[in-house]
Motif scaffolding. Sequence first.
Motif, mmCIF file in Angstrom:
data_model
loop_
_atom_site.group_PDB
_atom_site.id
_atom_site.type_symbol
_atom_site.label_atom_id
_atom_site.label_comp_id
_atom_site.label_asym_id
_atom_site.label_seq_id
_atom_site.Cartn_x
_atom_site.Cartn_y
_atom_site.Cartn_z
ATOM 1 N N LYS A 44 0.527 -1.532 0.540
ATOM 2 C CA LYS A 44 0.071 0.059 -0.693
ATOM 3 C C LYS A 44 0.841 1.085 0.139
ATOM 4 C CE LYS A 44 -3.139 0.821 -0.443
ATOM 5 N NZ LYS A 44 -4.237 0.925 -1.267
ATOM 6 N N PHE A 198 -15.771 -0.755 5.619
ATOM 7 C CA PHE A 198 -14.309 -0.905 5.302
ATOM 8 C C PHE A 198 -13.840 -2.512 4.987
ATOM 9 C CE2 PHE A 198 -13.932 2.081 8.152
ATOM 10 C CZ PHE A 198 -12.909 1.937 8.357
ATOM 11 N N SER A 201 -7.392 -2.571 3.494
ATOM 12 C CA SER A 201 -6.397 -2.175 2.192
ATOM 13 C C SER A 201 -6.815 -2.851 0.961
ATOM 14 C CB SER A 201 -5.065 -1.561 2.740
ATOM 15 O OG SER A 201 -4.147 -2.094 3.140
ATOM 16 N N ALA A 229 -15.323 0.266 0.582
ATOM 17 C CA ALA A 229 -14.663 -0.152 0.600
ATOM 18 C C ALA A 229 -14.416 -1.227 0.280
ATOM 19 C CB ALA A 229 -13.556 0.150 0.761
ATOM 20 N N GLY A 231 -11.320 -3.236 -1.461
ATOM 21 C CA GLY A 231 -10.128 -2.988 -1.231
ATOM 22 C C GLY A 231 -9.821 -3.485 -2.879
ATOM 23 N N LYS A 232 -8.748 -2.517 -3.089
ATOM 24 C CA LYS A 232 -8.150 -3.129 -4.518
ATOM 25 C C LYS A 232 -8.147 -4.863 -5.260
ATOM 26 C CE LYS A 232 -5.725 0.842 -4.554
ATOM 27 N NZ LYS A 232 -6.657 1.880 -5.630
ATOM 28 N N TYR A 235 -11.567 -6.097 -4.958
ATOM 29 C CA TYR A 235 -12.479 -5.566 -6.139
ATOM 30 C C TYR A 235 -13.140 -5.787 -6.565
ATOM 31 C CZ TYR A 235 -15.404 -1.040 -7.948
ATOM 32 O OH TYR A 235 -15.957 0.199 -8.138
ATOM 33 N N ASP A 257 -12.979 0.911 -4.081
ATOM 34 C CA ASP A 257 -11.468 0.091 -4.225
ATOM 35 C C ASP A 257 -10.936 0.121 -2.940
ATOM 36 O OD1 ASP A 257 -10.362 2.193 -4.786
ATOM 37 O OD2 ASP A 257 -9.217 0.956 -6.929
ATOM 38 N N TYR A 258 -11.118 2.265 -2.342
ATOM 39 C CA TYR A 258 -10.149 2.424 -1.355
ATOM 40 C C TYR A 258 -10.707 3.786 -1.178
ATOM 41 C CZ TYR A 258 -6.322 3.077 1.815
ATOM 42 O OH TYR A 258 -5.583 3.444 2.503
ATOM 43 N N TYR A 260 -9.716 7.605 0.436
ATOM 44 C CA TYR A 260 -9.020 8.020 1.001
ATOM 45 C C TYR A 260 -9.171 8.965 1.080
ATOM 46 C CZ TYR A 260 -6.672 5.526 -3.386
ATOM 47 O OH TYR A 260 -5.845 4.687 -4.273
#
Length: 375
Positions: A44, A198, A201, A229, A231-232, A235, A257-258, A260
Amino acid sequence: MRILMTGGGTAGHVNPALAIAATIKEKHPDAEIAFVASALPRDKANDLVPREGYPLHTVHIQGMARPLWSLSNLKLPFLMIRSQGEAGKIIDRFRPDLIVGTGGFACWPTCRMGIRKGIPTALHESNALPGQAVLKLKDKADLVMVNFTATLRRLGETDGNRMIRVGNPMMPGFRAISRMEARKRLDLAADDIFVLSFGGSLGAEYVNDAVVKLAAALTENPRIKLLHAAGKRDYDRARAAWDQSSVGSCSRMRLVDYIYDMPDQMAAADLVISRAGAMSVSELALMGKAAVLIPSPYVAEQHQLKNAMALVQDGAGVCVEEHTLPDGALIQCVSELIEAPDRRWEMGMAIREKFACPDANDRIYENLMNLIKSK
């Protein structure tokens, strides 16, 4: 003043380093700060550090895979040697006055080489159970700072000046915005019930699947807005499930996805659903938020479950274990809390009063400056 920050893998290691860096820059605008992380694309730090405008250097290192006999562990001894050489070259070029490691496999080679070169080196451990990097470095580092008092016992504290509890560092935004200001920024009406969710990450499949079902169940209430979220890493799969469900056409429910702008989103939230990592708990405590915690069962010694149960025992949170998610436990829990604003308020007050450490940034800064002066 030149500071080299290092830590990474997950956002739980990167965000404390960013928070410490932001505090130093606030007090010393001319300080030069750079970061060292792993070269792994999933680290990350490779995403978050450039967004904050800091130079980022990388070394080739990875964590130990589970199970221990995994083939990927065969190259670990080579990477440990290679990464130390790379870290040494970064240190020689940057010439730091101080190195600060915040855990994760990326911090080990940089801190180890800093110690060998005689550079003041400090560690910060966010979790109750210290990770392998901190355990391997603790005896040689000049300063070890922790979030939990229990961590000092686990580290075998012998020197109250070298090993200290300071709390978790927070990004400035978590202290700078009110609930009303955040809701205005995010265009939330006074009677909207905003649920923030969420799962870490990198994402968590079981959490994502449960939240898709939760969002679909909550679409019937026009007052509820939800942001999740995924997470990448997960996602794309979560997005497909989201779009195929009834929630896909509901504009009040959003999947990203996240997140910020977490300080704004958390400040505005009426209820937060999250894992029970140390940083998440610290953020929730500082913001005074009612939370449903879903501890990750994939962490060492179930330390997230211990974090969650500590909150539950003080009336500062609710715990839903991951194995109960397929049976609808999350939907039931969230639905009950949405209908109980007084209970949400009481939970928010309890977590702030019993778990928040609002002066952590200043305490960390003071200890780091004292370390530099002492050398």
